[in-house]
Each structure stands twice: as structure tokens, then as C-alpha cells.
Design an enzyme around this catalytic site. Structure first.
Site, PDB file in Angstrom:
ATOM      1  N   SER A   1       7.393  29.481  53.712  1.00 50.67           N
ATOM      2  CA  SER A   1       7.698  29.983  52.291  1.00 50.67           C
ATOM      3  C   SER A   1       8.530  30.947  52.152  1.00 50.67           C
ATOM      4  CB  SER A   1       6.049  30.028  51.648  1.00 50.67           C
ATOM      5  OG  SER A   1       6.551  30.254  50.347  1.00 50.67           O
ATOM      6  N   MET A   2       7.867  32.209  51.727  1.00 48.42           N
ATOM      7  CA  MET A   2       8.531  33.384  51.643  1.00 48.42           C
ATOM      8  C   MET A   2       9.164  33.604  52.900  1.00 48.42           C
ATOM      9  SD  MET A   2       7.154  37.409  50.879  1.00 48.42           S
ATOM     10  CE  MET A   2       7.562  38.708  51.429  1.00 48.42           C
TER      11      MET A   2
END
Length: 259
Positions: free
Chosen positions: A107-108
Site C-alpha cells: 500500500s503506502m
């Protein structure tokens, strides 16, 4: 590109781990031929990668990154610009580049891993591979503003994605502990704009869930535009946190890249 130069005169890795706030080495593998750098998702911590360290040692020396603003770094201010965070992570990794690195982020962490890889390439220490999980390609922009929501709005987003323990979200005191880092991290990814740069020269593997609301199939395939080296896409059943249900399969993909 805003690339931070390596800091000279830093301790060797064996000494560095005792004092470095960035690196968590849960199961050191000093004789491993490669190091796996693991970057957490928004609001996540290095501890999430303890299973990776256990499963992949001694094949790889797993270095889990701990961002400021959480757990033992809770008193430190969070970082609201992804480029700045990438500068600091790349600098923290400088003493560890005596062996090949493989960068993994979810994700991030996938977006951050892309930016860190660009900095490592510029420094002449290109990783052996970048593995981007649960994130659309850096060039695929969506207008998002979760970091501007009320606490209830941020919690609603965490529930939608399904990655946070419901016990934390239901308990006011626990929720108050995690929301600041979540909000900071969301600001970092939601204010990110892809800088004009040539594609990476690092081989790229993308992992995605087939029902992830954050990544369409086209957005996952768009990562192929960001490397001139090999590109591989693995699609699993599940949503944004598909890897919770497919940990053995994900670790098997990693083994194939690390070997």
C-alpha cells in the site's frame, strides 16, 4: 529528483541496529546473501513484518522499516511528505547496501518503495528487485482526501479497507493512539505527485488483490511503465489486505525473487 546523499561515517550495520530508530531486525541473518527491506502501509508498523523475518531467515536478512509517529517512535512527529520520507529511508539504508537489497512495500509502502528505489539507483546501489503490493502505479492519480476527514471519517476508511484490528477502532483510547500516524501517512500519500523521471532499471513485481477497491487491474498493470527491466504481476483473491489470507503464497513469491 530530490535525492538525499548517503551519510558518510555511519556505523557498520552490526553496530547500527542497536541505535537506529528506522531499522527493525527481528531475526538477524548476518550470513544471508541478500537483504529484504519491508515498508509498512499507512498507519502500520515494522512489527507487521515479523512473520516475514521468521519465514525468510536465513535466506534473507529482513530489515523492517519503522516510520516516525508510532509505537516506540510515537513521540516523534510524523512525516507528511512522501518524498521527504523516502529521502530519510534511503539514507537509513545506506549502511546496509554492502549486500544486494530487495525492496518490498504494501500500500503506502509500495509507493514509498518505488521512491526509495529511485534514490538507491541514483546513489549507485540499485536494488535487485522492487515488489509493490496493494497499490496502483505511481502515475495513476486519484483525488483523495482521507487525511482531511474527521476522526470518524478516517475510521470509516480503515473499516472499509479492512486492515485495522476492530478492537483498536472500537476502543476510544486505542483509536486515539493510532489515528495520528494514520492521518499523517494518508497526507503523505494523498499529496504525492509522481515526479517526471525515467523508468527504473530495477526488476519490478506487483502483487494485488482481485477485489481491492484501491487498485484496478489496469492500475496494477500500469506499474509496467515504471521499469525498463522485467515486470511480473501476481493477482490473488481478496481485497486491499489480501496478503493476510495469502501469506504463504506471498512468501513463496518472495523466496523466488530472493533466491
Amino acid at each position: 529528483m530530490n535525492t538525499a546523499p548517503p551519510v558518510h561515517g555511519r556505523p557498520t550495520p552490526a553496530v547500527h541496529t542497536a541505535t537506529d530508530p528506522w531499522i527493525r531486525r527481528f531475526q538477524p541473518a548476518p550470513d544471508a546473501p541478500v537483504r529484504l527491506v519491508c515498508l509498512p502501509h499507512a498507519g502500520g508498523s515494522a512489527a507487521l513484518y515479523l512473520p516475514f523475518a521468521r519465514a525468510l531467515s536465513p535466506l534473507a536478512d529482513v530489515l523492517a522499516i519503522q516510520y516516525p509517529g508510532r509505537q516506540d517512535r510515537r513521540a516523534e512527529p510524523g512525516i507528511t511528505r512522501l518524498g521527504h520520507l523516502a529521502d530519510l529511508v534511503a539514507d537509513a539504508l545506506a549502511p546496509w547496501t554492502d549486500r544486494p537489497l530487495v525492496v518490498f512495500g504494501h500500500s503506502m509502502g509500495a509507493l514509498l518503495g518505488y521512491e526509495v528505489t529511485a534514490r538507491l539507483e541514483s546513489a549507485g546501489t540499485a536494488p535487485r528487485a522492487l515488489i509493490a503490493s496493494g497499490r496502483r502505479a505511481p502515475s495513476c492519480h486519484r483525488a483523495e482526501s482521507v487525511h482531511r476527514r474527521t476522526d470518524e471519517g478516517v475510521v470509516a476508511e480503515l473499516r472499509r479497507l479492512g486492515g485495522a484490528d476492530p478492537a483498536f477502532l472500537d476502543d476510544p483510547e486505542l483509536r486515539a493512539m493510532i489515528l495520528p500516524s494514520v492521518r499523517t501517512d494518508y497526507e503523505a500519500i494523498e499529496t504525492y505527485t509522481h515526479p517526471p523521471r525515467p523508468p527504473l532499471s530495477t526488476p519490478l513485481t506487483v502483487l494485488t488483490g482481485d477485489t481491492d477497491p484501491q487498485v484496478t487491474p489496469d492500475e496494477a498493470r500500469a506499474w509496467s511503465r515504471h521499469t525498463t527491466a522485467t515486470f511480473t504481476l501476481h493477482t490473488f483473491t481478496g481485497g486491499h489486505f489480501y496478503l493476510n489470507d495469502h501469506m504463504p503464497e506471498v512468501q513463496e513469491v518472495l523466496r523466488g525473487i530472493l533466491m
